[in-house]
Design an enzyme around this catalytic site. Structure first.
Site, PDB file in Angstrom:
ATOM      1  N   ASP A   4       1.007  -1.123  -0.114  1.00 34.35           N
ATOM      2  CA  ASP A   4       0.108  -0.095  -0.097  1.00 34.35           C
ATOM      3  C   ASP A   4       0.872   1.107   0.112  1.00 34.35           C
ATOM      4  O   ASP A   4       0.222   2.498   0.341  1.00 34.35           O
ATOM      5  CB  ASP A   4      -1.003   0.052   1.221  1.00 34.35           C
ATOM      6  CG  ASP A   4      -1.870  -0.886   0.990  1.00 34.35           C
ATOM      7  OD1 ASP A   4      -2.317  -1.397   0.234  1.00 34.35           O
ATOM      8  OD2 ASP A   4      -2.707  -1.319   2.140  1.00 34.35           O
TER       9      ASP A   4
ATOM     10  N   HIS B  30      26.446   7.325 -13.809  1.00 35.09           N
ATOM     11  CA  HIS B  30      25.064   7.344 -13.122  1.00 35.09           C
ATOM     12  C   HIS B  30      25.013   6.451 -11.964  1.00 35.09           C
ATOM     13  O   HIS B  30      24.001   5.922 -11.413  1.00 35.09           O
ATOM     14  CB  HIS B  30      23.748   6.882 -14.200  1.00 35.09           C
ATOM     15  CG  HIS B  30      23.687   7.683 -15.316  1.00 35.09           C
ATOM     16  ND1 HIS B  30      23.034   7.605 -16.328  1.00 35.09           N
ATOM     17  CD2 HIS B  30      24.027   9.110 -15.365  1.00 35.09           C
ATOM     18  CE1 HIS B  30      22.667   8.649 -17.256  1.00 35.09           C
ATOM     19  NE2 HIS B  30      23.488   9.792 -16.680  1.00 35.09           N
TER      20      HIS B  30
ATOM     21  N   ASP C 270      27.442  14.595  -7.070  1.00 33.36           N
ATOM     22  CA  ASP C 270      26.463  15.517  -7.613  1.00 33.36           C
ATOM     23  C   ASP C 270      25.025  15.074  -7.130  1.00 33.36           C
ATOM     24  O   ASP C 270      24.368  14.074  -7.350  1.00 33.36           O
ATOM     25  CB  ASP C 270      26.492  14.598  -9.345  1.00 33.36           C
ATOM     26  CG  ASP C 270      25.457  15.417 -10.345  1.00 33.36           C
ATOM     27  OD1 ASP C 270      24.594  16.167 -10.208  1.00 33.36           O
ATOM     28  OD2 ASP C 270      25.850  15.158 -11.553  1.00 33.36           O
TER      29      ASP C 270
ATOM     30  N   ASP D 279      21.347  21.848  -9.477  1.00 31.30           N
ATOM     31  CA  ASP D 279      22.137  20.657  -9.951  1.00 31.30           C
ATOM     32  C   ASP D 279      23.662  20.965  -9.929  1.00 31.30           C
ATOM     33  O   ASP D 279      24.122  21.661 -10.602  1.00 31.30           O
ATOM     34  CB  ASP D 279      21.441  20.309 -11.479  1.00 31.30           C
ATOM     35  CG  ASP D 279      22.573  19.114 -11.938  1.00 31.30           C
ATOM     36  OD1 ASP D 279      23.084  18.496 -11.398  1.00 31.30           O
ATOM     37  OD2 ASP D 279      22.333  18.974 -13.145  1.00 31.30           O
TER      38      ASP D 279
ATOM     39  N   HIS E  56      30.537  12.779 -22.032  1.00 28.20           N
ATOM     40  CA  HIS E  56      29.208  13.465 -22.123  1.00 28.20           C
ATOM     41  C   HIS E  56      29.306  14.825 -22.361  1.00 28.20           C
ATOM     42  O   HIS E  56      30.365  15.701 -22.564  1.00 28.20           O
ATOM     43  CB  HIS E  56      28.734  13.446 -20.605  1.00 28.20           C
ATOM     44  CG  HIS E  56      29.355  14.033 -19.506  1.00 28.20           C
ATOM     45  ND1 HIS E  56      29.356  15.332 -19.148  1.00 28.20           N
ATOM     46  CD2 HIS E  56      30.061  13.624 -18.353  1.00 28.20           C
ATOM     47  CE1 HIS E  56      29.970  15.610 -18.165  1.00 28.20           C
ATOM     48  NE2 HIS E  56      30.594  14.537 -17.670  1.00 28.20           N
TER      49      HIS E  56
ATOM     50  N   HIS F 243      22.939  21.373 -19.741  1.00 22.37           N
ATOM     51  CA  HIS F 243      21.568  21.191 -20.304  1.00 22.37           C
ATOM     52  C   HIS F 243      20.869  22.249 -19.550  1.00 22.37           C
ATOM     53  O   HIS F 243      21.393  22.982 -18.630  1.00 22.37           O
ATOM     54  CB  HIS F 243      21.163  19.868 -19.738  1.00 22.37           C
ATOM     55  CG  HIS F 243      21.216  19.473 -18.372  1.00 22.37           C
ATOM     56  ND1 HIS F 243      20.515  19.837 -17.322  1.00 22.37           N
ATOM     57  CD2 HIS F 243      22.207  18.947 -17.676  1.00 22.37           C
ATOM     58  CE1 HIS F 243      21.015  19.642 -16.054  1.00 22.37           C
ATOM     59  NE2 HIS F 243      22.281  18.946 -16.251  1.00 22.37           N
TER      60      HIS F 243
ATOM     61  N   HIS G 272      16.991  18.026 -16.222  1.00 22.33           N
ATOM     62  CA  HIS G 272      17.072  18.251 -17.592  1.00 22.33           C
ATOM     63  C   HIS G 272      16.070  18.782 -18.109  1.00 22.33           C
ATOM     64  O   HIS G 272      14.902  18.064 -18.641  1.00 22.33           O
ATOM     65  CB  HIS G 272      17.473  16.891 -18.301  1.00 22.33           C
ATOM     66  CG  HIS G 272      18.829  16.110 -17.865  1.00 22.33           C
ATOM     67  ND1 HIS G 272      19.407  15.142 -18.470  1.00 22.33           N
ATOM     68  CD2 HIS G 272      19.694  16.308 -16.921  1.00 22.33           C
ATOM     69  CE1 HIS G 272      20.354  14.708 -17.860  1.00 22.33           C
ATOM     70  NE2 HIS G 272      20.723  15.749 -16.940  1.00 22.33           N
TER      71      HIS G 272
ATOM     72  N   GLU H 287      29.202  21.584 -16.729  1.00 20.34           N
ATOM     73  CA  GLU H 287      29.829  20.503 -15.867  1.00 20.34           C
ATOM     74  C   GLU H 287      30.434  19.793 -16.609  1.00 20.34           C
ATOM     75  O   GLU H 287      30.503  18.428 -16.758  1.00 20.34           O
ATOM     76  CB  GLU H 287      28.238  19.748 -15.538  1.00 20.34           C
ATOM     77  CG  GLU H 287      27.261  19.319 -16.557  1.00 20.34           C
ATOM     78  CD  GLU H 287      26.429  18.444 -16.115  1.00 20.34           C
ATOM     79  OE1 GLU H 287      26.582  17.307 -15.466  1.00 20.34           O
ATOM     80  OE2 GLU H 287      25.078  18.703 -16.448  1.00 20.34           O
TER      81      GLU H 287
ATOM     82  N   TYR I 133      37.344  11.554 -16.793  1.00 24.15           N
ATOM     83  CA  TYR I 133      37.063  10.282 -16.317  1.00 24.15           C
ATOM     84  C   TYR I 133      38.296   9.192 -16.856  1.00 24.15           C
ATOM     85  O   TYR I 133      38.219   8.933 -17.745  1.00 24.15           O
ATOM     86  CB  TYR I 133      35.840   9.561 -16.531  1.00 24.15           C
ATOM     87  CG  TYR I 133      34.688  10.434 -16.193  1.00 24.15           C
ATOM     88  CD1 TYR I 133      34.139  11.069 -14.922  1.00 24.15           C
ATOM     89  CD2 TYR I 133      34.282  11.603 -17.195  1.00 24.15           C
ATOM     90  CE1 TYR I 133      32.996  11.905 -14.756  1.00 24.15           C
ATOM     91  CE2 TYR I 133      33.318  12.747 -16.914  1.00 24.15           C
ATOM     92  CZ  TYR I 133      32.677  12.978 -15.720  1.00 24.15           C
ATOM     93  OH  TYR I 133      31.829  13.667 -15.418  1.00 24.15           O
TER      94      TYR I 133
ATOM     95  N   ARG J 219      34.173  15.802 -11.814  1.00 23.67           N
ATOM     96  CA  ARG J 219      33.140  16.476 -12.544  1.00 23.67           C
ATOM     97  C   ARG J 219      32.983  18.102 -11.486  1.00 23.67           C
ATOM     98  O   ARG J 219      32.981  17.627 -10.331  1.00 23.67           O
ATOM     99  CB  ARG J 219      31.776  15.696 -12.746  1.00 23.67           C
ATOM    100  CG  ARG J 219      30.645  16.936 -13.282  1.00 23.67           C
ATOM    101  CD  ARG J 219      29.554  16.014 -13.961  1.00 23.67           C
ATOM    102  NE  ARG J 219      28.750  15.069 -13.243  1.00 23.67           N
ATOM    103  CZ  ARG J 219      28.861  13.809 -12.669  1.00 23.67           C
ATOM    104  NH1 ARG J 219      29.849  13.179 -13.534  1.00 23.67           N
ATOM    105  NH2 ARG J 219      28.134  13.467 -12.010  1.00 23.67           N
TER     106      ARG J 219
ATOM    107  N   GLU K 180      30.056  21.004 -11.585  1.00 21.75           N
ATOM    108  CA  GLU K 180      29.082  21.550 -12.147  1.00 21.75           C
ATOM    109  C   GLU K 180      28.284  22.838 -11.127  1.00 21.75           C
ATOM    110  O   GLU K 180      28.064  22.665 -10.335  1.00 21.75           O
ATOM    111  CB  GLU K 180      27.937  20.496 -12.140  1.00 21.75           C
ATOM    112  CG  GLU K 180      26.675  20.685 -12.460  1.00 21.75           C
ATOM    113  CD  GLU K 180      25.488  19.653 -12.763  1.00 21.75           C
ATOM    114  OE1 GLU K 180      25.806  18.487 -12.120  1.00 21.75           O
ATOM    115  OE2 GLU K 180      24.729  19.636 -13.838  1.00 21.75           O
TER     116      GLU K 180
HETATM  117  N1  GLY Z   1      22.270  15.395 -12.130  1.00 23.06           N
HETATM  118  C1  GLY Z   1      22.332  15.198 -13.656  1.00 23.06           C
HETATM  119  C2  GLY Z   1      23.164  15.836 -14.578  1.00 23.06           C
HETATM  120  O1  GLY Z   1      24.207  16.461 -14.122  1.00 23.06           O
HETATM  121  O2  GLY Z   1      22.776  16.040 -15.644  1.00 23.06           O
HETATM  122 MN    MN Z   2      24.296  16.966 -12.027  1.00 18.80          MN
HETATM  123 MN    MN Z   3      23.626  18.484 -14.804  1.00 14.19          MN
END
Ligand code: GLY
Ligand code: MN
Ligand code: MN
Length: 433
Positions: A37, A239, A256, A267, A346, A350, A357, A380, A384, A401, A403
C-alpha cells in the site's frame, strides 16, 4: 513563490497561441505504487505544475480558448471528509476556482461524461502526444463518443503536440522562477558545503549522502534527483547511485546532487579529496577541469550558440590532456576526431528548471539555438580516467566533475551556485578541521 497571476498569464499565453476552436488538455502525474500500500513520494508533472500550481494527483486541466462559458476548467478530486481523514486535505472544486484562478471546476469522476461535449466545435486538441499512452487513447475515445452521440459533429480533426508551445515558454525563466531557482541553489550549495565539512577518511558514501539529504529536508525540499555520491573508482560510473561503499582514504569523492524548491531544481557537482588534501596528480587534473569550466561559463552569454560552451570546454580539456601526455597529436585534429571522448564522454550541460534536464529545443533548423537572457543552464565538464594499461599509473581511477548552475543575463554570466567552494585551495580550506 510563483503567484497565482503568473500561472494565469502562462495559461493565457498558451490559449492565445493555441487559438480559437482549440482544446488544450494536460493531466496531473499519477500516483505510483512502490509496493503493497506504499506509494513513491508524489511529484506533480512539471508541465501540469507550470500551468496550475496544483500539487494533487487525479486532475486534468482543460483549456478552451474563446469559450464563452469559461475557458479554463479543472477536473479534480472533490472534498471528501472520509477520504481526507486517511489521505490528507484536498483542495476541492470551489477552492480550485478561487485559489487557482480557474473559470470552473468539475469532479474528476465526471471527466468521461463531460469531455466529449466540451469537444463540440473544437478543430484541434493540443496535448503532450505520447507522454501518456492511456490518456492518448482516452482522447480518441472521447472524440469517438462525440461523433456517436452528437449527430453531425465530426469532432477535432487534428491532435497537435503541445510540446513546442509549452516548452518554449518554460525555457525562459520569469523573475519569480529565478527566485525559486536561487533558493534551490542556495540550499543545495549549503548541503554541498556540509558534505565537504563532514567528509573524513573511514566514512561511507551513505553517511555523506545522509548529510546532503538532511540539509535539503530541514528546508522542506526533496532531492531534485537521486544524488550521486561516488568515492574513488565509482566516480567513473556516470550514473552511480548506490552510494553505499566505504570512501577511499587517499581518493576523491565526486558528489552530484541538488534539491528542488517549489518544483525548481538545482544541480551541483563537486569533487574533493576524502582526506582534505589533493595529491599532485589529483590537483593537476582538477585544475584542468576547473579551467574548462571557467572557459565554458564565459560562453554563457546572450547571442552565443548553446553549443559554444561545450566547444570551449572540449578545447580546454583536449589541450590539457595533450599537455599532460594523455593524448598526443595536433589539437584541432584531436578535437575533430573526438579523441577526448575516451576521458570526457558527456555533454557540458543542459537546460535547468522544473526538470533537472529541463525542456526546450537545443537546436532550431538544424542549428544550435542562441542563448537568451533568463535561460538557465548547467556547466559541468569532467574527466574520467580509467585503469587501462596505457595510462600512467598516477592518473588511473580519477573521476572529476565540476557543475554549476548559470543564468544567462544581459551582462556577465550569473553563477547561481557559486556559494560552494570551487578552486582546489578553497576546497582544502573548507575541509580543514
Ligand atoms: N545530475 C544530472 C546531471 O548532472 O545532468
Ligand atoms: Mn548533476
Ligand atoms: Mn547536470
Amino acid at each position: 513563490m510563483i503567484r497565482p497571476d503568473e500561472f494565469a498569464r502562462r495559461r493565457n499565453r498558451l490559449c492565445e497561441e493555441a487559438g480559437d476552436h482549440a482544446m488544450v488538455l494536460l493531466a496531473a502525474a499519477p500516483q505510483v505504487l512502490r509496493n503493497g500500500d506504499s506509494h513513491y513520494p508524489y511529484r506533480q508533472d512539471s508541465d501540469f505544475l507550470y500551468l496550475t500550481g496544483f500539487h494533487e494527483p487525479e486532475a486534468v486541466l482543460v483549456m478552451l480558448p474563446g469559450r464563452e462559458q469559461g475557458e479554463k476548467l479543472l477536473f479534480c478530486r472533490p472534498r471528501d471528509p472520509e477520504r481526507e481523514r486517511w489521505d490528507g486535505p484536498r483542495l476541492g472544486l470551489e477552492a480550485a476556482v478561487e485559489q487557482l484562478g480557474m473559470d470552473d471546476a468539475f469532479p474528476i469522476e465526471d471527466l468521461d461524461d463531460i469531455l466529449p461535449g466540451l469537444m463540440e466545435g473544437c478543430e484541434r486538441i493540443y496535448h503532450l502526444v505520447g507522454k501518456d499512452p492511456f490518456l492518448d487513447q482516452r482522447i480518441i475515445g472521447w472524440r469517438n463518443r462525440l461523433r456517436a452521440e452528437h449527430k453531425g459533429q465530426k469532432g477535432p480533426g487534428e491532435l497537435v503536440s503541445l510540446e513546442h508551445l509549452l516548452h518554449e515558454q518554460r525555457l525562459i525563466k520569469s523573475r519569480d522562477e529565478i527566485r525559486c531557482m536561487q533558493k534551490a541553489a542556495k540550499i543545495s550549495a549549503a548541503a554541498m558545503r556540509r558534505a565537504m565539512q563532514a567528509c573524513r577518511p573511514g566514512m561511507n558514501e551513505a553517511e555523506i549522502s545522509a548529510e546532503l539529504v538532511h540539509e535539503y529536508q530541514r528546508h522542506g525540499c526533496p532531492p531534485a534527483y537521486l544524488p550521486i555520491v561516488a568515492g574513488g573508482d565509482n566516480a567513473l560510473i556516470l550514473h552511480y547511485i548506490d552510494n553505499n561503499q566505504p570512501l577511499p582514504d587517499d581518493g576523491l569523492l565526486l558528489i552530484d546532487a541538488g534539491c528542488e524548491y517549489q518544483g525548481y531544481a538545482a544541480d551541483i557537482s563537486r569533487t574533493f579529496p576524502v582526506a582534505g588534501r589533493f595529491t599532485g596528480p589529483q590537483r593537476e587534473l582538477y585544475e584542468l577541469v576547473l579551467a574548462a569550466q571557467d572557459a565554458a561559463i564565459d560562453q554563457v552569454r546572450p547571442g552565443h550558440a548553446f553549443e559554444a560552451y561545450h566547444d570551449a570546454a572540449v578545447r580546454t580539456l583536449t589541450e590539457g590532456l595533450r599537455d599532460l601526455g594523455l593524448l598526443s597529436g595536433a589539437l584541432d585534429q584531436l578535437i575533430e576526431d573526438q579523441s577526448y571522448r575516451r576521458f570526457y564522454m558527456h555533454k557540458t550541460g543542459h537546460w535547468l528548471g522544473l526538470d533537472v534536464h529541463d525542456v526546450g529545443d537545443y537546436r532550431i533548423d538544424e542549428q544550435s539555438r542562441v542563448l537568451e537572457k533568463n535561460m538557465v543552464v548547467t556547466v559541468e565538464p569532467g574527466l574520467y580516467i580509467g585503469h587501462e594499461a596505457d595510462i600512467p599509473a598516477h592518473w588511473r581511477g580519477i573521476g572529476i566533475r565540476i557543475e554549476d548552475d548559470i543564468r544567462v543575463t544581459a551582462g556577465e554570466p550569473e553563477n547561481m551556485t557559486q556559494a560552494v567552494p570551487r578552486s582546489a585551495d578553497d576546497i582544502e580550506a573548507i575541509m580543514r578541521p
